[in-house]
Design a protein around this motif. Sequence first.
Motif, PDB file in Angstrom:
ATOM      1  N   VAL B 144      52.541 -47.964  43.383  1.00 22.95           N
ATOM      2  CA  VAL B 144      53.056 -49.125  44.228  1.00 22.95           C
ATOM      3  C   VAL B 144      52.544 -50.500  43.603  1.00 22.95           C
ATOM      4  CG1 VAL B 144      53.052 -50.362  46.293  1.00 22.95           C
ATOM      5  CG2 VAL B 144      53.321 -47.962  46.323  1.00 22.95           C
ATOM      6  N   GLY B 145      51.318 -50.511  43.202  1.00 20.20           N
ATOM      7  CA  GLY B 145      50.767 -51.692  42.326  1.00 20.20           C
ATOM      8  C   GLY B 145      51.778 -51.871  41.067  1.00 20.20           C
ATOM      9  N   ARG B 146      52.141 -50.556  40.234  1.00 18.13           N
ATOM     10  CA  ARG B 146      52.819 -50.711  39.127  1.00 18.13           C
ATOM     11  C   ARG B 146      54.277 -51.446  39.603  1.00 18.13           C
ATOM     12  NH1 ARG B 146      51.921 -47.929  34.775  1.00 18.13           N
ATOM     13  NH2 ARG B 146      50.563 -46.258  35.716  1.00 18.13           N
ATOM     14  N   TRP B 147      54.869 -51.198  40.742  1.00 14.51           N
ATOM     15  CA  TRP B 147      56.062 -51.880  41.005  1.00 14.51           C
ATOM     16  C   TRP B 147      55.908 -53.365  41.534  1.00 14.51           C
ATOM     17  CZ3 TRP B 147      61.063 -49.573  40.571  1.00 14.51           C
ATOM     18  CH2 TRP B 147      60.781 -48.227  40.015  1.00 14.51           C
ATOM     19  N   GLU B 148      54.761 -53.602  42.066  1.00 12.06           N
ATOM     20  CA  GLU B 148      54.329 -55.026  42.598  1.00 12.06           C
ATOM     21  C   GLU B 148      54.503 -55.748  41.172  1.00 12.06           C
ATOM     22  OE1 GLU B 148      54.001 -56.395  45.389  1.00 12.06           O
ATOM     23  OE2 GLU B 148      53.144 -58.378  44.994  1.00 12.06           O
ATOM     24  N   SER B 149      53.770 -55.275  40.015  1.00 10.27           N
ATOM     25  CA  SER B 149      53.648 -55.987  38.615  1.00 10.27           C
ATOM     26  C   SER B 149      55.159 -55.925  38.214  1.00 10.27           C
ATOM     27  CB  SER B 149      52.815 -55.448  37.946  1.00 10.27           C
ATOM     28  OG  SER B 149      53.316 -54.016  37.416  1.00 10.27           O
ATOM     29  N   TYR B 150      55.986 -55.045  38.329  1.00 10.18           N
ATOM     30  CA  TYR B 150      57.361 -55.124  37.825  1.00 10.18           C
ATOM     31  C   TYR B 150      58.131 -56.354  38.210  1.00 10.18           C
ATOM     32  CZ  TYR B 150      56.844 -50.358  36.162  1.00 10.18           C
ATOM     33  OH  TYR B 150      56.547 -49.226  35.488  1.00 10.18           O
ATOM     34  N   LEU B 151      57.650 -56.808  39.526  1.00 12.67           N
ATOM     35  CA  LEU B 151      58.295 -57.793  40.234  1.00 12.67           C
ATOM     36  C   LEU B 151      57.837 -59.189  39.847  1.00 12.67           C
ATOM     37  CD1 LEU B 151      59.473 -56.162  43.590  1.00 12.67           C
ATOM     38  CD2 LEU B 151      61.097 -56.900  41.774  1.00 12.67           C
ATOM     39  N   GLN B 152      56.627 -59.088  39.024  1.00 16.03           N
ATOM     40  CA  GLN B 152      56.059 -60.390  38.821  1.00 16.03           C
ATOM     41  C   GLN B 152      56.928 -61.048  37.668  1.00 16.03           C
ATOM     42  OE1 GLN B 152      53.373 -61.293  40.058  1.00 16.03           O
ATOM     43  NE2 GLN B 152      52.337 -59.610  40.703  1.00 16.03           N
ATOM     44  N   GLY B 153      57.613 -60.235  36.820  1.00 12.53           N
ATOM     45  CA  GLY B 153      58.154 -60.759  35.433  1.00 12.53           C
ATOM     46  C   GLY B 153      59.544 -61.156  36.082  1.00 12.53           C
ATOM     47  N   SER B 154      60.507 -61.571  35.048  1.00  9.99           N
ATOM     48  CA  SER B 154      61.639 -62.185  35.765  1.00  9.99           C
ATOM     49  C   SER B 154      62.534 -61.397  36.515  1.00  9.99           C
ATOM     50  CB  SER B 154      62.619 -62.526  34.287  1.00  9.99           C
ATOM     51  OG  SER B 154      62.949 -61.334  33.757  1.00  9.99           O
ATOM     52  N   GLY B 155      63.081 -62.012  37.438  1.00 10.84           N
ATOM     53  CA  GLY B 155      63.722 -61.026  38.644  1.00 10.84           C
ATOM     54  C   GLY B 155      64.970 -61.781  38.784  1.00 10.84           C
ATOM     55  N   PRO B 156      65.178 -61.823  40.362  1.00 13.94           N
ATOM     56  CA  PRO B 156      64.656 -61.242  41.345  1.00 13.94           C
ATOM     57  C   PRO B 156      64.965 -59.902  41.587  1.00 13.94           C
ATOM     58  CG  PRO B 156      66.559 -62.635  42.031  1.00 13.94           C
ATOM     59  CD  PRO B 156      66.615 -62.666  40.602  1.00 13.94           C
ATOM     60  N   TYR B 157      65.444 -59.172  40.699  1.00 19.77           N
ATOM     61  CA  TYR B 157      66.047 -57.895  41.013  1.00 19.77           C
ATOM     62  C   TYR B 157      65.131 -57.178  39.982  1.00 19.77           C
ATOM     63  CZ  TYR B 157      69.746 -60.145  43.664  1.00 19.77           C
ATOM     64  OH  TYR B 157      70.354 -60.839  44.427  1.00 19.77           O
ATOM     65  N   LEU B 158      65.457 -55.747  40.116  1.00 18.41           N
ATOM     66  CA  LEU B 158      64.613 -54.747  39.332  1.00 18.41           C
ATOM     67  C   LEU B 158      64.933 -55.013  37.884  1.00 18.41           C
ATOM     68  CD1 LEU B 158      64.158 -51.695  41.604  1.00 18.41           C
ATOM     69  CD2 LEU B 158      62.217 -53.173  40.762  1.00 18.41           C
ATOM     70  N   ALA B 159      66.204 -55.124  37.606  1.00 18.41           N
ATOM     71  CA  ALA B 159      66.703 -55.247  36.140  1.00 18.41           C
ATOM     72  C   ALA B 159      66.662 -56.607  35.521  1.00 18.41           C
ATOM     73  CB  ALA B 159      67.968 -54.333  35.953  1.00 18.41           C
ATOM     74  N   GLY B 160      66.221 -57.746  36.338  1.00 13.73           N
ATOM     75  CA  GLY B 160      66.235 -58.975  35.948  1.00 13.73           C
ATOM     76  C   GLY B 160      66.940 -59.876  36.773  1.00 13.73           C
ATOM     77  N   LYS B 161      67.961 -60.526  36.463  1.00 13.53           N
ATOM     78  CA  LYS B 161      69.028 -61.357  36.936  1.00 13.53           C
ATOM     79  C   LYS B 161      69.957 -60.965  37.976  1.00 13.53           C
ATOM     80  CE  LYS B 161      68.413 -65.440  33.814  1.00 13.53           C
ATOM     81  NZ  LYS B 161      67.766 -64.509  32.683  1.00 13.53           N
TER      82      LYS B 161
END
Lengths: 225, 223
Positions: B144-161
């Motif tokens: 879950v911590g990994r997925w939290e960090s995935y959403l730190q990057g450019s988002g707001p969605y999982l693959a980006g914009k």
Amino acid sequence: MAKSMTLLWGAGSPPCWRVMITLEEKKLQGYKHKLLSFEKEDHKSQEVLQINPRGQLPAFKHGDDIINESVGACLYLENQFKSQGNKLIPDSPPQQALMYQRMMEGLTLTEKLNLVVFYDLYAPEGERHESAVKRNKDNLVAELQRWEGYLENVAAGSYLAGAFSLADVVAFPNIAYAFRYGLSVGRYPKLAKYYSLLKDRPSIKTTWPPQWYQIAQRSEILKDL
Amino acid sequence: MAKDMTLMWGAGSPPCWRVMIALEEKNLQGYNSKQLSFEKGEHKSKDVMAINPRGQLPAFKHGNIVLNESYGICLYLEDQFKSQGTKLTPDNKAENALMLQRMFEGLTLFDAMKQVLFYTRFVPENERHDSAQKRNAENLKSEVGRWESYLQGSGPYLAGKTFSLADVIVFPVIAFLFRFGLSEEHYPKLAAYHNTLKDRPSIKSTWPPNWVDTPGQPALKDL
């Protein structure tokens, strides 16, 4: 194109093999690749962690794009290189649906095989039970019988979803490893026929694993199934 | 089109929910929807087994075509109905690659969650160990911590914009985590993602009926 691709892989790993088969099928030979050793824990090295923070193989890069999930990488390659090499996703709705169905079921097959062949890696000492070993074996037998059924009419050019497709890319490596770990040709004749029909396909023959993980200890593990 | 489709599903099940979201996104409302009860064992009924011999949900038919693997159904719907509804696969190569990566990592997240929340369902009494439960909990926490960090990057969605199949596939799992008590304070990015997407029409209209107006469970509150 292929020159901007890098694959870090381990021998005998079905997920790695899937990506290599797809690269061949899409005529992307010439990609950079490095064979790493699971035994020496290379998959936990900095080199791998830089591409795959999970410390798992395959680790795959195309330019700046990273896809370490083998089925994801195969789908990516098929979609990005649609117009070259072999078509791996059928267009016709019934064949396409069957292809996706068998492709994803290939992951179920993988899991059930791993639970038997590599049980000791899943359950540390002190947590292993005969009852679990038996249940995993029974589940695997049921699963393999299912695949025997799927391959009822297997013939040259007629594989899991008709013409060779991503379903075969995903499932064949696991079927090959099942036979490598002792699965009986006599008890699984359709799987054996599928195996013998595809083992000489160029993309498969060229990328055949140079060795299998701990084959000495595990080569008989499926023989009674 | 949708009238030729039948979906058998169980409430709250991420694999079922993702198919329902995909059907909404592709403007395929009007399909024959059959809700079944896992508790009553209806997933093992003759009706289900006739479509899915594995006795699992979702079970999906489109005319004579049968497809029971949720990822397969989502990929099929996106491909067959490319020209209608939301485009669920980004054209941009980088987003497309990231979408596929996250989609399939979604299997790892779901598995880690099941190992904790369904431990006693999967593991017979005589095979249970505190050491395994502890390890599963640590594994889920790290995942879950990994997925939290995935959403730190450019988002707001999982693959980006753009909203994509990655969100269709993974959102139901994240919603399940929060339903079972995942802390918004511990995982603020996941919470923001969850809170934004729960009002998306395709998600709101397919929200598990048994979750509406009922409290969740606290199993994951300390994760």
